[in-house]
Design a protein around this motif. Sequence first.
Motif, PDB file in Angstrom:
ATOM      1  N   LYS A 285       0.847  -1.209   0.000  1.00  0.00           N
ATOM      2  CA  LYS A 285       0.000   0.000   0.000  1.00  0.00           C
ATOM      3  C   LYS A 285       0.877   1.251   0.000  1.00  0.00           C
ATOM      4  N   ARG A 286       1.849   1.263   0.908  1.00  0.00           N
ATOM      5  CA  ARG A 286       2.726   2.436   1.016  1.00  0.00           C
ATOM      6  C   ARG A 286       3.448   2.710  -0.303  1.00  0.00           C
ATOM      7  N   LYS A 287       3.923   1.635  -0.940  1.00  0.00           N
ATOM      8  CA  LYS A 287       4.656   1.793  -2.198  1.00  0.00           C
ATOM      9  C   LYS A 287       3.733   2.360  -3.283  1.00  0.00           C
ATOM     10  N   ILE A 320      16.121   8.794   9.935  1.00  0.00           N
ATOM     11  CA  ILE A 320      16.632   7.632  10.659  1.00  0.00           C
ATOM     12  C   ILE A 320      15.790   6.388  10.384  1.00  0.00           C
ATOM     13  N   GLU A 321      14.424   6.514  10.452  1.00  0.00           N
ATOM     14  CA  GLU A 321      13.583   5.320  10.283  1.00  0.00           C
ATOM     15  C   GLU A 321      13.606   4.785   8.861  1.00  0.00           C
ATOM     16  N   SER A 322      13.886   5.666   7.891  1.00  0.00           N
ATOM     17  CA  SER A 322      13.974   5.190   6.511  1.00  0.00           C
ATOM     18  C   SER A 322      15.374   4.677   6.213  1.00  0.00           C
ATOM     19  N   ILE A 332      12.495   0.606   9.022  1.00  0.00           N
ATOM     20  CA  ILE A 332      11.347   0.078   9.768  1.00  0.00           C
ATOM     21  C   ILE A 332      10.099   0.178   8.881  1.00  0.00           C
ATOM     22  N   LYS A 333       9.897   1.365   8.299  1.00  0.00           N
ATOM     23  CA  LYS A 333       8.777   1.569   7.364  1.00  0.00           C
ATOM     24  C   LYS A 333       9.288   2.480   6.268  1.00  0.00           C
ATOM     25  N   SER A 334       8.785   2.280   5.040  1.00  0.00           N
ATOM     26  CA  SER A 334       9.240   3.174   3.987  1.00  0.00           C
ATOM     27  C   SER A 334       8.385   4.429   3.994  1.00  0.00           C
ATOM     28  N   PHE A 380       0.174  13.259  11.074  1.00  0.00           N
ATOM     29  CA  PHE A 380      -0.672  12.364  10.274  1.00  0.00           C
ATOM     30  C   PHE A 380       0.219  11.737   9.200  1.00  0.00           C
ATOM     31  N   PRO A 381       0.169  10.413   9.020  1.00  0.00           N
ATOM     32  CA  PRO A 381       1.121   9.788   8.095  1.00  0.00           C
ATOM     33  C   PRO A 381       0.832  10.129   6.635  1.00  0.00           C
ATOM     34  N   GLY A 382       1.885  10.200   5.838  1.00  0.00           N
ATOM     35  CA  GLY A 382       1.744  10.473   4.401  1.00  0.00           C
ATOM     36  C   GLY A 382       0.740   9.542   3.726  1.00  0.00           C
ATOM     37  N   PRO A 383       0.793   8.221   3.946  1.00  0.00           N
ATOM     38  CA  PRO A 383      -0.170   7.325   3.293  1.00  0.00           C
ATOM     39  C   PRO A 383      -1.576   7.404   3.888  1.00  0.00           C
ATOM     40  N   ILE A 421      -0.856  14.771  24.394  1.00  0.00           N
ATOM     41  CA  ILE A 421      -1.029  13.552  23.583  1.00  0.00           C
ATOM     42  C   ILE A 421      -0.412  13.780  22.196  1.00  0.00           C
ATOM     43  N   TRP A 422       0.431  12.863  21.792  1.00  0.00           N
ATOM     44  CA  TRP A 422       1.130  13.000  20.496  1.00  0.00           C
ATOM     45  C   TRP A 422       0.169  12.740  19.349  1.00  0.00           C
ATOM     46  N   GLN A 423      -0.580  11.641  19.465  1.00  0.00           N
ATOM     47  CA  GLN A 423      -1.600  11.316  18.459  1.00  0.00           C
ATOM     48  C   GLN A 423      -2.741  10.563  19.116  1.00  0.00           C
ATOM     49  N   ASP A 456       9.177  12.311  20.056  1.00  0.00           N
ATOM     50  CA  ASP A 456       9.652  12.483  18.691  1.00  0.00           C
ATOM     51  C   ASP A 456       9.121  11.406  17.744  1.00  0.00           C
ATOM     52  N   GLY A 457       8.208  10.577  18.200  1.00  0.00           N
ATOM     53  CA  GLY A 457       7.661   9.519  17.345  1.00  0.00           C
ATOM     54  C   GLY A 457       8.551   8.279  17.290  1.00  0.00           C
ATOM     55  N   MET A 458       9.745   8.363  17.855  1.00  0.00           N
ATOM     56  CA  MET A 458      10.649   7.202  17.757  1.00  0.00           C
ATOM     57  C   MET A 458      10.344   6.156  18.831  1.00  0.00           C
ATOM     58  N   SER A 497       5.256  -2.278  19.533  1.00  0.00           N
ATOM     59  CA  SER A 497       4.430  -1.929  18.365  1.00  0.00           C
ATOM     60  C   SER A 497       4.969  -0.667  17.728  1.00  0.00           C
ATOM     61  N   THR A 498       4.480  -0.342  16.533  1.00  0.00           N
ATOM     62  CA  THR A 498       4.726   0.996  16.018  1.00  0.00           C
ATOM     63  C   THR A 498       3.481   1.824  16.338  1.00  0.00           C
ATOM     64  N   ILE A 499       3.527   3.114  16.055  1.00  0.00           N
ATOM     65  CA  ILE A 499       2.371   3.964  16.389  1.00  0.00           C
ATOM     66  C   ILE A 499       1.224   3.639  15.433  1.00  0.00           C
ATOM     67  N   GLU A 500       1.491   3.735  14.135  1.00  0.00           N
ATOM     68  CA  GLU A 500       0.469   3.348  13.150  1.00  0.00           C
ATOM     69  C   GLU A 500       0.395   1.826  13.122  1.00  0.00           C
TER      70      GLU A 500
HETATM   71  P1  XMP Z   1       5.305   4.631  13.346  1.00  0.00           P
HETATM   72  O1  XMP Z   1       4.020   4.037  12.895  1.00  0.00           O
HETATM   73  O2  XMP Z   1       6.451   4.358  12.415  1.00  0.00           O
HETATM   74  O3  XMP Z   1       5.076   6.198  13.298  1.00  0.00           O
HETATM   75  O4  XMP Z   1       5.643   4.301  14.782  1.00  0.00           O
HETATM   76  C1  XMP Z   1       5.946   7.158  13.823  1.00  0.00           C
HETATM   77  C2  XMP Z   1       5.368   8.508  13.455  1.00  0.00           C
HETATM   78  O5  XMP Z   1       5.500   8.711  12.048  1.00  0.00           O
HETATM   79  C3  XMP Z   1       4.225   8.869  11.439  1.00  0.00           C
HETATM   80  N1  XMP Z   1       4.291   8.112  10.177  1.00  0.00           N
HETATM   81  C4  XMP Z   1       4.501   8.679   8.987  1.00  0.00           C
HETATM   82  N2  XMP Z   1       4.666   9.962   8.638  1.00  0.00           N
HETATM   83  N3  XMP Z   1       4.908   9.344   6.367  1.00  0.00           N
HETATM   84  C5  XMP Z   1       4.859  10.288   7.336  1.00  0.00           C
HETATM   85  O6  XMP Z   1       4.983  11.465   7.019  1.00  0.00           O
HETATM   86  C6  XMP Z   1       4.747   8.021   6.628  1.00  0.00           C
HETATM   87  O7  XMP Z   1       4.792   7.191   5.733  1.00  0.00           O
HETATM   88  C7  XMP Z   1       4.529   7.688   8.019  1.00  0.00           C
HETATM   89  N4  XMP Z   1       4.349   6.513   8.670  1.00  0.00           N
HETATM   90  C8  XMP Z   1       4.201   6.810   9.990  1.00  0.00           C
HETATM   91  C9  XMP Z   1       3.223   8.313  12.437  1.00  0.00           C
HETATM   92  O8  XMP Z   1       1.955   8.921  12.289  1.00  0.00           O
HETATM   93  C10 XMP Z   1       3.889   8.635  13.763  1.00  0.00           C
HETATM   94  O9  XMP Z   1       3.656   9.954  14.198  1.00  0.00           O
END
Ligand code: XMP
Length: 502
Positions: A285-287, A320-322, A332-334, A380-383, A421-423, A456-458, A497-500
């Motif tokens: 989906k992300r790709k 860092i995560e990419s 971890i996630k693209s 809010f995540p890009g996807p 609250i972060w999210q 910082d979401g990490m 877990s991850t956040i999303e």
């Molecule tokens: P995860 O799910 O990786 O999220 O623990 C960490 C933070 O990053 C956001 N997130 C994204 N932001 N593009 C973005 O701009 C993305 O593809 C993406 N994936 C996750 C997520 O909402 C959280 O704040």
Amino acid sequence: MIAVIDFGSQYTQLIARRIRECKVYSEIFSCRMPIKEILKKDIKGLILSGGPGSVYKIRPQVFEKFFKTDIPILGICYGMQLAASVLGGKVIHSAKREYGHASIRVMSAPLFTTVPRTFRVWMSHGDSVVRLPRNARVIARTATTPIAGFVHGNVYALQFHPEVRHTQHGMKIIRNFLTSICHAPRLWSMTRFVDQEVARIRETVGKERVICAVSGGIDSTVAAALATKAVGKRLKSIFVDNGLLRHNEPQEVEQTIGKYVNLKVVHAQHRFLSKLKNVKDPEHKRKIIGREFIRVFETEAKSVKGIHYLVQGTLYPDVIESGQGIGPSAVIKSHHNVGGLPKRMRLRVIEPLRMLFKDEVRKIAKVIGLPSAFINRKPFPGPGLAVRIVGAVTEDRLRMLRAADHLLDVEASALKNIHAIWQIFAILLPLGSVGVMGDQRTYDAVCAIRAVRSDDGMTADWVRLPHAFLARVSSRITNEIKGINRVVFDITSKPPSTIEWE
Ligand code: XMP
């Protein structure tokens, strides 16, 4: 400035950030950069970062030049081992590795002014200094590491990490180094950062045109606003409505962000949804979303002649995560916002926020004058909602999730601790569950609620939301949204877990 030399530590940016918190200007240089070039700058102090390497596997003499100046040096972890070996001490791979918390005892030294003699620190090392350089003095020890810090002239070295929050008094130690040892002027501020970045963008871009993808979030908006300050209307910002946005989001983005930047909204909902049809795998989906986004963006960009630069709101945690940091960090996630766009379009990238953390970007947004409702928007995540609908994305599932998320958002705005609250968001699960409504059997969808705190979401911890709040949200969601008959609450932190959810 204070120069931070990066040897590939996960914490290099954190060091730079702590220096900024002390209002001192700093820049990071790769350890591969010629030392001569670094020393040409007006440097008041040098910090050598940690790193995954071992000093006995390199020729430390390469770095001797740093130690021949009279600039004060602080070596952290690997940086300490490097200082020890260059100055004539000995480092070996130690049988007694130390990872995590340790209790340290420090001796009197300018680095430890107003710091207690014993406190807790964060350690992460397999190598240890076992013999001091001549004329050096031990200034810190732990039960397993007798040389956990030393001083040699104006070189200070610490085996532990003062930059991480797990180390008590870490900020004081860094501040002592900057002010009492380096005498660095405390002149840096977010206003200066803005001026500096605007000037830098102006100089880089010259008379060329610039394009920017605005996602509706704070990062890309701040990046676009900075670039607008630098080049005005020569920046064109594009906002793609991919059909995966929250309730009313396209309209709100147009109204708010359109005031600050030259904005074009592209409506491409159908295109994205048709490509996502029956796709269940999260990375797939992300790709797809990343690829379609590039295509839409490319078409738009072609309508403007002579674009050479792309502004992106990439933050340090995205880098860092990419897996794009200097150190060996895993993907971890693209994250699609650091994807293939620039290469394909042969654009040069401008990323004014690349070294910053989210809360620092919020401070910049304030300096630029963005409205506070916008500054406090949750990430809010890009996807978009596609990674919050576990399984296939359909119009009907989008409708349900969008409605649940909106309802949750409205209720949450009244929470006392909402700023902490972060999210807080809803997720739609690929499950049917049996329910009973008005004496009728239902077989409907399950909706999950996730609320996290984070810096910082990490890393993140789940928020202990009040039961009364959860009860109200659960009852409203099941009563008001057709197709959902069960609500669950996510009680996991990151890690594991991850956040999303996807
Ligand atoms: P995860 O799910 O990786 O999220 O623990 C960490 C933070 O990053 C956001 N997130 C994204 N932001 N593009 C973005 O701009 C993305 O593809 C993406 N994936 C996750 C997520 O909402 C959280 O704040």
